[in-house]
Design a protein around this motif. Structure first.
Motif, PDB file in Angstrom:
ATOM      1  N   SER A 221       0.898  -1.166   0.092  1.00 18.97           N
ATOM      2  CA  SER A 221      -0.137   0.020  -0.011  1.00 18.97           C
ATOM      3  C   SER A 221       0.890   1.378   0.112  1.00 18.97           C
ATOM      4  N   PRO A 222       0.317   2.398  -0.578  1.00 21.19           N
ATOM      5  CA  PRO A 222       1.147   3.432  -0.645  1.00 21.19           C
ATOM      6  C   PRO A 222       0.849   4.146   0.746  1.00 21.19           C
ATOM      7  N   ARG A 223       1.934   4.958   1.297  1.00 25.04           N
ATOM      8  CA  ARG A 223       1.929   5.638   2.435  1.00 25.04           C
ATOM      9  C   ARG A 223       0.282   6.322   2.704  1.00 25.04           C
ATOM     10  N   GLU A 224      -0.300   7.258   1.740  1.00 25.33           N
ATOM     11  CA  GLU A 224      -1.291   7.890   1.658  1.00 25.33           C
ATOM     12  C   GLU A 224      -2.453   7.179   2.329  1.00 25.33           C
ATOM     13  N   LEU A 225      -2.497   5.901   1.783  1.00 25.69           N
ATOM     14  CA  LEU A 225      -3.660   5.301   1.850  1.00 25.69           C
ATOM     15  C   LEU A 225      -3.792   3.958   2.980  1.00 25.69           C
ATOM     16  N   ARG A 226      -2.453   4.118   3.670  1.00 21.69           N
ATOM     17  CA  ARG A 226      -2.131   2.900   4.632  1.00 21.69           C
ATOM     18  C   ARG A 226      -2.780   3.247   6.107  1.00 21.69           C
ATOM     19  N   VAL A 227      -3.316   2.111   6.685  1.00 20.49           N
ATOM     20  CA  VAL A 227      -3.912   1.939   7.867  1.00 20.49           C
ATOM     21  C   VAL A 227      -3.550   0.737   8.477  1.00 20.49           C
ATOM     22  N   VAL A 228      -3.659   0.749   9.827  1.00 24.93           N
ATOM     23  CA  VAL A 228      -3.366  -0.570  10.370  1.00 24.93           C
ATOM     24  C   VAL A 228      -4.610  -0.908  11.280  1.00 24.93           C
ATOM     25  N   ILE A 229      -5.008  -2.167  11.054  1.00 28.64           N
ATOM     26  CA  ILE A 229      -6.385  -2.574  11.780  1.00 28.64           C
ATOM     27  C   ILE A 229      -5.890  -3.807  12.857  1.00 28.64           C
ATOM     28  N   LYS A 230      -6.394  -3.722  13.868  1.00 27.68           N
ATOM     29  CA  LYS A 230      -6.311  -4.720  15.068  1.00 27.68           C
ATOM     30  C   LYS A 230      -7.718  -5.378  14.821  1.00 27.68           C
ATOM     31  N   LEU A 231      -7.662  -6.785  14.726  1.00 16.86           N
ATOM     32  CA  LEU A 231      -8.794  -7.707  14.197  1.00 16.86           C
ATOM     33  C   LEU A 231      -9.089  -8.418  15.636  1.00 16.86           C
ATOM     34  N   PRO A 232     -10.640  -8.981  15.673  1.00 19.79           N
ATOM     35  CA  PRO A 232     -10.995  -9.702  16.763  1.00 19.79           C
ATOM     36  C   PRO A 232     -10.184 -10.883  17.026  1.00 19.79           C
ATOM     37  N   SER A 233      -9.646 -11.385  16.082  1.00 20.86           N
ATOM     38  CA  SER A 233      -8.826 -12.802  16.216  1.00 20.86           C
ATOM     39  C   SER A 233      -7.389 -12.286  16.745  1.00 20.86           C
ATOM     40  N   GLY A 234      -7.327 -11.344  16.842  1.00 23.47           N
ATOM     41  CA  GLY A 234      -5.983 -10.971  17.904  1.00 23.47           C
ATOM     42  C   GLY A 234      -4.905 -10.587  16.598  1.00 23.47           C
ATOM     43  N   LYS A 235      -5.092 -10.962  15.539  1.00 27.43           N
ATOM     44  CA  LYS A 235      -4.171 -10.350  14.485  1.00 27.43           C
ATOM     45  C   LYS A 235      -4.275  -8.828  14.042  1.00 27.43           C
ATOM     46  N   THR A 236      -3.146  -8.346  13.433  1.00 26.58           N
ATOM     47  CA  THR A 236      -3.134  -6.971  12.987  1.00 26.58           C
ATOM     48  C   THR A 236      -2.793  -6.986  11.624  1.00 26.58           C
ATOM     49  N   VAL A 237      -3.480  -6.085  10.590  1.00 26.79           N
ATOM     50  CA  VAL A 237      -3.179  -6.255   9.374  1.00 26.79           C
ATOM     51  C   VAL A 237      -3.000  -4.750   8.890  1.00 26.79           C
ATOM     52  N   GLN A 238      -2.232  -4.559   7.967  1.00 23.29           N
ATOM     53  CA  GLN A 238      -2.034  -3.261   7.291  1.00 23.29           C
ATOM     54  C   GLN A 238      -2.180  -3.181   5.910  1.00 23.29           C
ATOM     55  N   GLY A 239      -2.592  -2.055   5.464  1.00 25.12           N
ATOM     56  CA  GLY A 239      -3.114  -2.105   3.861  1.00 25.12           C
ATOM     57  C   GLY A 239      -3.527  -0.868   3.635  1.00 25.12           C
ATOM     58  N   SER A 240      -4.455  -0.743   2.453  1.00 24.65           N
ATOM     59  CA  SER A 240      -4.936   0.388   1.848  1.00 24.65           C
ATOM     60  C   SER A 240      -6.440   0.561   2.149  1.00 24.65           C
ATOM     61  N   VAL A 241      -6.797   1.774   2.550  1.00 25.15           N
ATOM     62  CA  VAL A 241      -8.279   1.908   2.467  1.00 25.15           C
ATOM     63  C   VAL A 241      -8.525   2.766   1.520  1.00 25.15           C
ATOM     64  N   ILE A 242      -9.680   2.335   0.729  1.00 26.84           N
ATOM     65  CA  ILE A 242     -10.260   3.281  -0.448  1.00 26.84           C
ATOM     66  C   ILE A 242     -11.526   4.021  -0.109  1.00 26.84           C
ATOM     67  N   PRO A 243     -11.344   5.139  -0.142  1.00 28.97           N
ATOM     68  CA  PRO A 243     -12.396   6.012   0.389  1.00 28.97           C
ATOM     69  C   PRO A 243     -13.639   5.976  -0.501  1.00 28.97           C
ATOM     70  N   ARG A 244     -14.945   6.361   0.027  1.00 25.97           N
ATOM     71  CA  ARG A 244     -15.957   6.489  -0.769  1.00 25.97           C
ATOM     72  C   ARG A 244     -15.889   7.814  -1.561  1.00 25.97           C
ATOM     73  N   GLY A 245     -16.331   7.816  -2.947  1.00 24.50           N
ATOM     74  CA  GLY A 245     -15.740   9.027  -3.743  1.00 24.50           C
ATOM     75  C   GLY A 245     -15.853   8.647  -4.874  1.00 24.50           C
ATOM     76  N   VAL A 246     -14.757   9.417  -5.834  1.00 18.34           N
ATOM     77  CA  VAL A 246     -14.686   9.179  -7.150  1.00 18.34           C
ATOM     78  C   VAL A 246     -13.247   8.910  -7.148  1.00 18.34           C
ATOM     79  N   VAL A 247     -12.655   7.508  -7.398  1.00 19.38           N
ATOM     80  CA  VAL A 247     -11.535   6.997  -7.260  1.00 19.38           C
ATOM     81  C   VAL A 247     -11.197   6.565  -8.887  1.00 19.38           C
ATOM     82  N   VAL A 248     -10.127   7.178  -9.236  1.00 23.17           N
ATOM     83  CA  VAL A 248      -9.575   6.581 -10.630  1.00 23.17           C
ATOM     84  C   VAL A 248      -8.451   5.681 -10.417  1.00 23.17           C
TER      85      VAL A 248
END
Length: 555
Positions: A221-248
């Motif tokens: 993931s590019p730095r501008e879209l990167r987030v870290v999510i703590k999951l119920p399973s105990g795992k942590t994932v990092q990746g891109s979040v795509i916002p709602r809007g016009v995405v090209v």
């Protein structure tokens, strides 16, 4: 009837006409730890195989009751389905004419989905599968049938006695499912439409394989879209979040644009471990829209995209038995808005480009153009519908001025492009922005002259009075990933035609989902066959919108 009594019955049948097998439909067969009965007996060895339904009580499978709760129903049945599929396949060896000695259920995709071959009722596990009752010609092979039912069936189902030994693996499967759902709720809470985890393997081996490409470049993931999510399973994932809007999404050919888009549309379903897209998540009402030359359209309001058609044809209630690329795509966009979708995915390679955009030269050359492009309305479209719009485009800059996010794919690696009035010193052409007008709602009036519906592979085949046949390929809907979804759609469409006339398309979609939630597959067919895979009411309406003879009117 115990197995000894079954043996005596089949011995008496040996050499008789195939129709003598019908006697098995009256019997419940007592196996060690479960009871089975035939819910369908094939008419001859070449006909679709018979259906055996086994009821496995909690005293046999010994799984903790919390694993079998409604909360876990999808992942636990998905897990058991995969065991059942592989075991039946290993014991299926042809022994006579036609389907003789066949054992099996349809091959599962990597998606975790409800399937009719495995169901849970009051802590009992219900298994449904195909059995090819053996014969040579049309004469019963009684002794062979006894070996099939006495030896092979219980061996193929032997895994049910050791399910409790697999609890750790089952819990991991269930956690993956709930992690997916958690990420989806995370997206909703933040006004986003999709998540792609770093390290995901998005490309497939080939166009006919659903296995990940082993040599692919993992998603980063590019730095501008990167987030870290703590999951119920105990795992942590990092990746891109795509916002709602016009995405090209743009980039050169073969750099991963379409691969990313197709991963997002299939991410409406959780995926199994090892698929490579386990942590790619889209909102549940994410749809892929494309041009469909020749599709059927019935009374769809496409007036925001197309007006003043030749011969005075109305575009507020547009109907066609042979829609063009632009009118078919405009219809699909309007139908998606009617259903209140979360996000619309578009690839210029499969689109009517004259509906997507028009450059300044062509706009000047064609002053009286009935088409109002999506690019001109994109900003208003998102604001008025609440649906995200993701467009793959590499041949026009039309969407750049209105884009909330521009992602450049290079060698399967995304890069966020800073939005400005020019790119590399070249100013792009800004189109005049127009207001989008949401389509009028439609009411279903019935499917005219319909006699019968059936599934053939991924196709729905309809038969009408007067001998007309019509085929609809469900694979055109990229949310359809298994043939069983086409079979399910057939039964759901029959229910719609029987009892939902006078309802809007959005009401039909919601009602179908409610029926399934309350009664499962038995809401649509009884006895339940083993070859159904669930799809949402949204996808059933997708098929209804394209059925020959389906009639709608404006509310």
């Amino acid at each position: 009837m115990d197995l000894d009594e079954l043996g005596k019955l089949l011995q008496r049948m040996d050499g008789e006409s195939y129709r003598a097998y019908k006697a098995l439909a009256r019997e419940a067969i007592r196996y060690a730890g479960f009871i089975a009965r035939f819910t369908r007996i094939q008419g001859d060895p070449h006909a679709p195989p018979s259906v055996l339904e086994a009821i496995v009580p909690s005293g046999t499978h010994k799984l903790p009751s919390y694993l079998l709760s409604a909360y876990n129903r999808v992942p636990i049945t998905d897990y058991i389905y995969r065991l059942l599929y592989s075991n039946l396949k290993s014991y299926s060896v042809k022994c006579g004419s036609g389907y003789s000695c066949f054992l099996g259920i349809p091959r599962p995709s990597p998606a975790m989905l409800p399937r009719s071959a495995v169901w849970i009722e009051e802590n009992n596990i219900i298994l449904r599968f195909y059995v090819g009752l053996p014969a040579r010609g049309r004469r019963i092979l009684g002794r062979t049938c006894y070996r099939l039912l006495y030896e092979k069936v219980p061996r193929a189902l032997g895994f049910i006695h050791s399910l409790n030994d697999r609890v750790r693996e089952i819990v991991e499967h269930i956690n993956l499912y709930h992690d997916h759902r958690y990420i989806r709720e995370y997206l909703k809470a933040r006004g986003s439409i999709a998540f792609i985890a770093d390290g995901s393997s998005l490309p497939r081996e080939s166009s006919i394989s659903d296995k990940p490409l082993k040599t692919c470049i993992p998603y980063n993931s590019p730095r501008e879209l990167r987030v870290v999510i703590k999951l119920p399973s105990g795992k942590t994932v990092q990746g891109s979040v795509i916002p709602r809007g016009v995405v090209v999404i743009t980039g050169g050919g073969y750099h991963g644009k379409t691969t990313l888009l197709e991963s997002l549309v299939e991410a409406v379903y959780p995926h199994i471990k090892g698929d490579g897209r386990e942590y790619v998540v889209s909102l549940e009402k994410t749809v892929y829209v494309q041009a469909e030359d020749g599709r059927v359209v019935s009374c769809v309001d496409i007036s925001s995209f197309i007006e003043k058609l030749p011969k005075g044809l109305s575009t507020k209630c547009f109907s066609s038995l042979d829609a063009s690329g632009s009118t078919s795509m405009a219809s699909s966009l309007s139908e998606a808005v009617e259903l209140g979708v979360d996000a619309i995915l578009i690839d210029e390679d499969t689109s009517a480009t004259n509906l997507l955009y028009k450059d300044r030269v062509m706009a000047s050359l064609i002053p009286e153009e009935p088409i109002k492009t999506l690019a001109e309305q994109a900003r208003s479209f998102v604001e008025k519908t609440g649906a995200g719009l993701v467009v793959v485009s590499s041949s026009s800059s039309a969407y750049l001025p209105v884009a909330d996010l521009i992602v450049l794919m290079h060698n399967y690696t995304p890069k966020v492009v800073e939005k400005s009035k020019q790119i590399h010193g070249i100013e792009y052409y800004k189109l005049t922005e127009r207001e989008f007008s949401p389509p009028a709602r439609r009411v279903f009036r019935g499917i005219r002259d319909l006699l019968d519906l059936r599934a053939k592979g991924y196709k729905i085949v309809a038969r009408y009075r007067g001998g007309r046949l019509f085929e609809l390929d469900m694979k055109l809907n990229k949310r359809v990933v298994e043939k069983g979804q086409a079979v399910y759609a057939v039964y759901a469409l029959k229910a719609v035609n029987r009892g939902m006339k006078g309802k809007t398309v959005s009401e039909i979609s919601s009602l179908l989902d409610k029926m399934f939630e309350e009664r499962g597959f038995s809401a649509f067919v009884d006895p339940v066959p083993p070859n159904l895979t669930w799809i949402s009411g949204l996808d059933v309406v997708w098929a209804l919108n394209r059925m020959y003879g389906a009639e709608f009117s404006k509310t």
